[in-house]
Structures are given as structure tokens and as C-alpha cells.
Design a protein around this motif. Structure first.
Motif, PDB file in Angstrom:
ATOM      1  N   ASP A  47     -19.337  24.167 -37.364  1.00 53.50           N
ATOM      2  CA  ASP A  47     -18.431  25.267 -37.678  1.00 53.50           C
ATOM      3  C   ASP A  47     -16.921  25.008 -37.954  1.00 53.50           C
ATOM      4  OD1 ASP A  47     -20.828  26.852 -38.117  1.00 53.50           O
ATOM      5  OD2 ASP A  47     -20.779  27.474 -36.216  1.00 53.50           O
ATOM      6  N   TYR A  48     -16.552  24.297 -36.851  1.00 50.72           N
ATOM      7  CA  TYR A  48     -15.325  24.092 -36.569  1.00 50.72           C
ATOM      8  C   TYR A  48     -14.615  22.552 -36.938  1.00 50.72           C
ATOM      9  CZ  TYR A  48     -15.825  28.454 -34.372  1.00 50.72           C
ATOM     10  OH  TYR A  48     -15.845  29.709 -33.920  1.00 50.72           O
ATOM     11  N   GLY A  49     -15.593  21.590 -36.855  1.00 52.64           N
ATOM     12  CA  GLY A  49     -15.099  20.122 -37.530  1.00 52.64           C
ATOM     13  C   GLY A  49     -14.447  20.301 -38.576  1.00 52.64           C
ATOM     14  N   ARG A  50     -14.919  20.841 -39.646  1.00 55.81           N
ATOM     15  CA  ARG A  50     -14.448  20.967 -40.887  1.00 55.81           C
ATOM     16  C   ARG A  50     -12.968  21.485 -41.128  1.00 55.81           C
ATOM     17  NH1 ARG A  50     -18.340  25.549 -43.599  1.00 55.81           N
ATOM     18  NH2 ARG A  50     -18.253  27.043 -41.970  1.00 55.81           N
ATOM     19  N   MET A  51     -12.550  22.300 -40.133  1.00 62.42           N
ATOM     20  CA  MET A  51     -11.273  23.105 -40.163  1.00 62.42           C
ATOM     21  C   MET A  51     -10.183  21.857 -39.999  1.00 62.42           C
ATOM     22  SD  MET A  51     -11.810  26.822 -38.528  1.00 62.42           S
ATOM     23  CE  MET A  51     -13.080  27.821 -38.925  1.00 62.42           C
ATOM     24  N   ALA A  52     -10.467  20.795 -39.502  1.00 59.41           N
ATOM     25  CA  ALA A  52      -9.774  19.553 -39.308  1.00 59.41           C
ATOM     26  C   ALA A  52      -8.878  19.378 -40.742  1.00 59.41           C
ATOM     27  CB  ALA A  52     -10.274  18.287 -38.989  1.00 59.41           C
ATOM     28  N   VAL A  53      -9.556  19.754 -41.816  1.00 61.01           N
ATOM     29  CA  VAL A  53      -8.890  19.599 -43.145  1.00 61.01           C
ATOM     30  C   VAL A  53      -7.476  20.194 -43.271  1.00 61.01           C
ATOM     31  CG1 VAL A  53      -9.056  20.221 -45.412  1.00 61.01           C
ATOM     32  CG2 VAL A  53     -10.971  19.175 -44.302  1.00 61.01           C
ATOM     33  N   GLN A  54      -7.461  21.346 -42.321  1.00 61.39           N
ATOM     34  CA  GLN A  54      -5.961  22.107 -42.366  1.00 61.39           C
ATOM     35  C   GLN A  54      -5.101  21.288 -41.877  1.00 61.39           C
ATOM     36  OE1 GLN A  54      -5.713  25.155 -43.740  1.00 61.39           O
ATOM     37  NE2 GLN A  54      -7.768  24.832 -44.523  1.00 61.39           N
ATOM     38  N   VAL A  55      -5.247  20.359 -40.951  1.00 59.67           N
ATOM     39  CA  VAL A  55      -4.435  19.425 -40.363  1.00 59.67           C
ATOM     40  C   VAL A  55      -4.037  18.624 -41.624  1.00 59.67           C
ATOM     41  CG1 VAL A  55      -3.981  17.638 -38.444  1.00 59.67           C
ATOM     42  CG2 VAL A  55      -5.636  19.505 -38.156  1.00 59.67           C
ATOM     43  N   ALA A 244      -2.802  38.764 -39.685  1.00 55.85           N
ATOM     44  CA  ALA A 244      -3.291  40.483 -39.592  1.00 55.85           C
ATOM     45  C   ALA A 244      -4.027  40.942 -40.657  1.00 55.85           C
ATOM     46  CB  ALA A 244      -1.827  40.952 -39.219  1.00 55.85           C
ATOM     47  N   LEU A 245      -3.705  40.611 -41.896  1.00 52.35           N
ATOM     48  CA  LEU A 245      -4.190  40.942 -43.174  1.00 52.35           C
ATOM     49  C   LEU A 245      -5.851  40.628 -43.393  1.00 52.35           C
ATOM     50  CD1 LEU A 245      -3.738  42.409 -45.893  1.00 52.35           C
ATOM     51  CD2 LEU A 245      -3.063  40.172 -46.709  1.00 52.35           C
ATOM     52  N   GLN A 246      -5.955  39.403 -43.001  1.00 49.40           N
ATOM     53  CA  GLN A 246      -7.362  38.907 -42.959  1.00 49.40           C
ATOM     54  C   GLN A 246      -7.429  37.834 -41.864  1.00 49.40           C
ATOM     55  OE1 GLN A 246      -9.421  37.971 -46.482  1.00 49.40           O
ATOM     56  NE2 GLN A 246     -10.988  36.753 -45.287  1.00 49.40           N
ATOM     57  N   PHE A 247      -8.117  37.816 -40.852  1.00 47.79           N
ATOM     58  CA  PHE A 247      -8.125  36.740 -39.627  1.00 47.79           C
ATOM     59  C   PHE A 247      -9.008  35.469 -40.434  1.00 47.79           C
ATOM     60  CE2 PHE A 247      -9.516  34.370 -36.051  1.00 47.79           C
ATOM     61  CZ  PHE A 247      -8.396  34.250 -35.478  1.00 47.79           C
ATOM     62  N   ARG A 248      -8.391  34.383 -40.233  1.00 44.79           N
ATOM     63  CA  ARG A 248      -8.880  33.278 -40.987  1.00 44.79           C
ATOM     64  C   ARG A 248      -8.552  32.278 -39.700  1.00 44.79           C
ATOM     65  NH1 ARG A 248      -5.609  34.038 -46.259  1.00 44.79           N
ATOM     66  NH2 ARG A 248      -4.921  35.688 -44.609  1.00 44.79           N
ATOM     67  N   GLU A 249      -9.780  31.537 -39.262  1.00 45.35           N
ATOM     68  CA  GLU A 249      -9.394  30.708 -38.400  1.00 45.35           C
ATOM     69  C   GLU A 249      -9.023  29.293 -38.833  1.00 45.35           C
ATOM     70  OE1 GLU A 249     -13.639  30.730 -37.370  1.00 45.35           O
ATOM     71  OE2 GLU A 249     -13.438  31.423 -35.189  1.00 45.35           O
ATOM     72  N   ARG A 250      -9.100  28.997 -40.124  1.00 52.59           N
ATOM     73  CA  ARG A 250      -8.323  27.692 -40.794  1.00 52.59           C
ATOM     74  C   ARG A 250      -7.146  27.865 -40.549  1.00 52.59           C
ATOM     75  NH1 ARG A 250     -10.888  30.607 -44.783  1.00 52.59           N
ATOM     76  NH2 ARG A 250      -9.821  31.427 -46.338  1.00 52.59           N
ATOM     77  N   LEU A 251      -6.378  29.168 -40.711  1.00 49.20           N
ATOM     78  CA  LEU A 251      -4.999  29.401 -40.769  1.00 49.20           C
ATOM     79  C   LEU A 251      -4.356  29.331 -39.418  1.00 49.20           C
ATOM     80  CD1 LEU A 251      -4.268  32.311 -43.132  1.00 49.20           C
ATOM     81  CD2 LEU A 251      -4.348  30.008 -43.555  1.00 49.20           C
ATOM     82  N   VAL A 252      -5.355  29.449 -38.504  1.00 46.11           N
ATOM     83  CA  VAL A 252      -4.909  29.468 -36.958  1.00 46.11           C
ATOM     84  C   VAL A 252      -4.600  27.886 -36.603  1.00 46.11           C
ATOM     85  CG1 VAL A 252      -5.492  29.451 -34.713  1.00 46.11           C
ATOM     86  CG2 VAL A 252      -6.277  31.385 -36.107  1.00 46.11           C
ATOM     87  N   VAL A 253      -5.534  27.144 -37.293  1.00 40.17           N
ATOM     88  CA  VAL A 253      -5.544  25.683 -37.063  1.00 40.17           C
ATOM     89  C   VAL A 253      -4.326  25.275 -37.675  1.00 40.17           C
ATOM     90  CG1 VAL A 253      -6.607  23.567 -37.527  1.00 40.17           C
ATOM     91  CG2 VAL A 253      -7.972  25.336 -36.968  1.00 40.17           C
ATOM     92  N   ALA A 254      -3.936  25.466 -39.061  1.00 37.32           N
ATOM     93  CA  ALA A 254      -2.835  25.296 -39.695  1.00 37.32           C
ATOM     94  C   ALA A 254      -1.615  25.484 -38.769  1.00 37.32           C
ATOM     95  CB  ALA A 254      -2.561  25.614 -41.093  1.00 37.32           C
ATOM     96  N   ALA A 255      -1.664  26.788 -38.239  1.00 37.66           N
ATOM     97  CA  ALA A 255      -0.429  27.224 -37.462  1.00 37.66           C
ATOM     98  C   ALA A 255      -0.043  26.305 -36.282  1.00 37.66           C
ATOM     99  CB  ALA A 255      -0.602  28.669 -36.999  1.00 37.66           C
TER     100      ALA A 255
END
Length: 364
Positions: A47-55, A244-255
Motif C-alpha cells: 500500500d505504501y511502498g509505491r508512495m516513494a514515487v512522490q519522493v 483539506a479538499l481531499q486527503f491524499r496520503e501521497r501528498l503527505v509524502v510529497a510534503a
């Protein structure tokens, strides 16, 4: 002392490893056995390993803005060469990896037919070479093919913005502020609207929120303290509004990636780390693209060997899955070294040349 770019190296190294672990938790009988043995761990990797793409997206925007800003005065003439240079940086190594994947697919097809393309056509290969496979709805020949195409699109979009501004009869000081303003507007449009439209995920604008964030971070670092603080507050507010508009975990990783980049000040690392840790991290970062490209053929071969040597009907043999995963992970990292040395690096030396750049700066 550690260089200003060291946190980028560390982030790239970690993100590349997470992507490999993600794919090892998705494809093949090893992944299936791991999900039975360690459902929480492999579920997290899935679920979360792919979010490394945001990095990679944030780092890509940062480094591209850094390189293009160094070329700003020559962009009117150098833009085509820079675009060709970026294409050459990405595509020939990518197509070499596609070749290795097709060879591995041919070898494992009798054992794992579900993991290999059912049929490969010349037009399919050409679509990959032109980075149009997703735009043409062509089946991908290897994992991560979508990212290579998106990386090129994002660079082209940022280059287009900076080239267009360079062509306008504007003063240098105006362009210095207008470029972040235009990129910021595109970043906001992506975060607030386009990134919420899943059917746009084959286009740069879907991902420009994270990529533009990286570019804006680079420009902010060159501003005076008051302007830099104001810029960072605006970026923070934009990310908060998007979440706030739409919570997206990928944006949290980017931030979080952006926070790491901005908090680093190039200070001293512990002496023991400078002696024993810094060089390995930089080596992993240097080989990150090679690892990204070559790990899937290794994954196919290890899964085929595991499938051939085990019996799915015997649950006790699942115990071999962790060893198989570790072997695939280790072999992927080992394979990245010769791939970088004998394929990626020589191709980089042959890529098209743009106008001379400032010393120490190159299009990544």
C-alpha cells in the motif's frame, strides 16, 4: 561537512529501495507467500511502498529547476537540445531494461505465464521507445514504465514554461519572479483539481503538484529570508488546502519530502557516518535509476526459481519466501551496479550536448 545535495541523495536511495520492496510484494508467488506469512508487513509495502514515487517527483522538480535555472540565459537556443538530452538520459537505459525484461519473460513464461506479456508487437516496443505507451493504452512491458514517461513529460512542461518566459521581452528580474508564479499556478491547479482526476494519471499535469513543489523549493532557497519565509508559508498553505479538499496520503509524502529538503542546511554529519555511511548512501543514490530499471527482470527470475523449487500445495514451504525476497532484493542491487557502469553511464557520455552549463550543474 555534507553537501547541500546530500539529503537528496539519501532520499533518492531510500525511495529506490522502497520501490523495489513494493514490487517484490506485488508480483509472483514470493509475494503471495509473503502475504500469507506477514500480512501486515507486506500489506504496508504493497500500500505504501509505491508512495516513494512522490519522493522522486519532488526531487525531480528540484533538480530540474536547478539545472534549467543555470541555463536560463541560453534557453531560447538550448531548449531543444536540453529536451533531447533529457530523452537520451531516460530512454536508452529504459529500453535496455525492457530488453532484459523481455528476455527474462521468455525464460520464465513456462513457469509464470501470468507475469509476462501474452504477446509482444513491434508497435508496442516503439510506443515504449517514444514514451507513449500509456497515452496509446498499450500494455506495459515492464513495471515502472509509466514513471519514465511521466518524468519526461514533467521535464518538458517545466522547460516549456521557462523557455516561453525567456522568449518574452521581459527584464531578468521580472522573469525571476514570473517563473515561480507560473509554476506555482500549475502546481496549485494540479493539487487542487487535476490530481483528483484518476483518469489523467497518464499526463504530466496529474503529477505536477509534487514536481512543481520541488521546483518551487529550489527557487525559494535563493530568495532573501523574508521572501523565502513568505514563499514557504504559501506552499504550506497550498498543501494544507489540497489535503483539506481531499486527503491524499501521497501528498503527505510529497510534503514530508519537501520538509526534509528545506530543513537540511548542509551541516556536519557525525564523523563515523562520514567515514562509513556517506559513501554507501551516495553510491545507492547514483545507482537508483539503474536499480529502478533492472530490478523487475531479477524479480521475475527469482520468482520463477522459487515456483520451480516449491510446491504451492505445501504451506510449510512458504517459509522459504522471506529468503527468496531478500535474495531478489540483494540481487537487484547487485545487478544495478553493472547496469549503471556498462549501460547507463556510457549512454550518458553519448547524449546530445546543449550549451555549456555552469560548472557542477547538469541536467539530471
Amino acid at each position: 561537512m555534507a553537501s547541500r545535495l546530500f539529503p537528496l541523495d539519501a532520499l533518492r536511495a531510500v525511495a529506490a529501495q522502497l520501490i523495489v520492496l513494493h514490487h517484490l510484494s506485488v508480483y509472483g508467488p514470493v509475494a503471495e507467500a509473503m502475504h500469507r506469512l506477514f500480512p501486515l508487513l507486506t500489506g504496508w509495502m504493497y500500500d505504501y511502498g509505491r508512495m516513494a514515487v512522490q519522493v522522486f517527483l519532488v526531487l525531480g522538480g528540484y533538480l530540474s529547476a536547478r539545472a534549467l535555472s543555470a541555463q536560463e540565459s541560453q534557453l531560447r537556443r538550448a531548449a531543444p537540445a536540453l529536451l533531447a538530452q533529457r530523452y537520451w538520459r531516460l530512454v536508452p537505459p529504459f529500453m535496455a531494461a525492457v530488453g532484459f525484461t523481455l528476455l527474462a519473460s521468455w525464460l520464465v513464461a513456462p513457469v509464470l505465464p501470468e507475469l509476462v506479456p501474452s504477446d509482444v508487437h513491434l508497435t508496442q516496443v516503439l510506443a515504449h521507445g517514444l514514451l507513449m505507451h500509456d497515452l496509446l493504452s498499450v500494455e506495459a512491458l515492464t513495471v515502472g514504465a509509466w514513471y519514465v514517461a511521466i518524468d519526461f513529460q514533467l521535464f518538458a512542461l517545466l522547460l516549456l514554461v521557462m523557455w516561453a518566459l525567456r522568449c518574452l521581452p521581459l527584464k531578468h528580474q521580472v522573469r525571476q519572479w514570473l517563473a515561480p508564479a507560473v509554476v506555482g499556478a500549475l502546481c496549485a491547479a494540479s493539487l487542487l483539481a487535476f490530481n483528483r482526476m484518476a483518469d489523467l494519471d497518464a499526463y504530466a499535469i496529474y503529477f505536477f503538484g509534487a514536481y512543481g513543489l520541488g521546483a518551487l523549493l529550489f527557487w525559494c532557497q535563493g530568495w532573501l529570508p523574508l521572501a523565502r519565509r513568505a514563499g514557504l508559508l504559501v506552499l504550506g498553505g497550498l498543501m494544507a488546502a489540497a489535503l483539506a479538499l481531499q486527503f491524499r496520503e501521497r501528498l503527505v509524502v510529497a510534503a514530508l519530502t519537501a520538509v526534509v529538503i528545506m530543513m537540511w542546511r548542509g551541516g556536519s554529519l557525525p564523523v563515523w557516518f562520514q567515514r562509513h555511511g556517506q559513501a554507501p548512501v551516495q553510491s545507492l543514490a547514483r545507482h537508483a535509476y539503474a536499480l529502478f530499471l533492472i530490478h523487475f527482470p531479477v524479480c521475475l527470475l527469482v520468482n520463477a526459481l522459487y515456483e520451480h523449487q516449491t510446491d504451492r500445495a505445501d504451506p510449510m514451504l512458504d517459509a522459504l519466501a522471506p529468503l527468496a525476497l531478500l535474495v531478489a532484493w540483494a540481487l537487484s542491487n547487485l545487478a544495478a551496479v553493472p547496469f549503471h557502469r556498462w549501460i547507463e553511464a556510457p549512454l550518458l557520455r553519448w547524449r546530445p550536448q546543449a550549451q555549456p552549463m555552469s560548472r557542477g550543474v547538469a541536467v539530471r
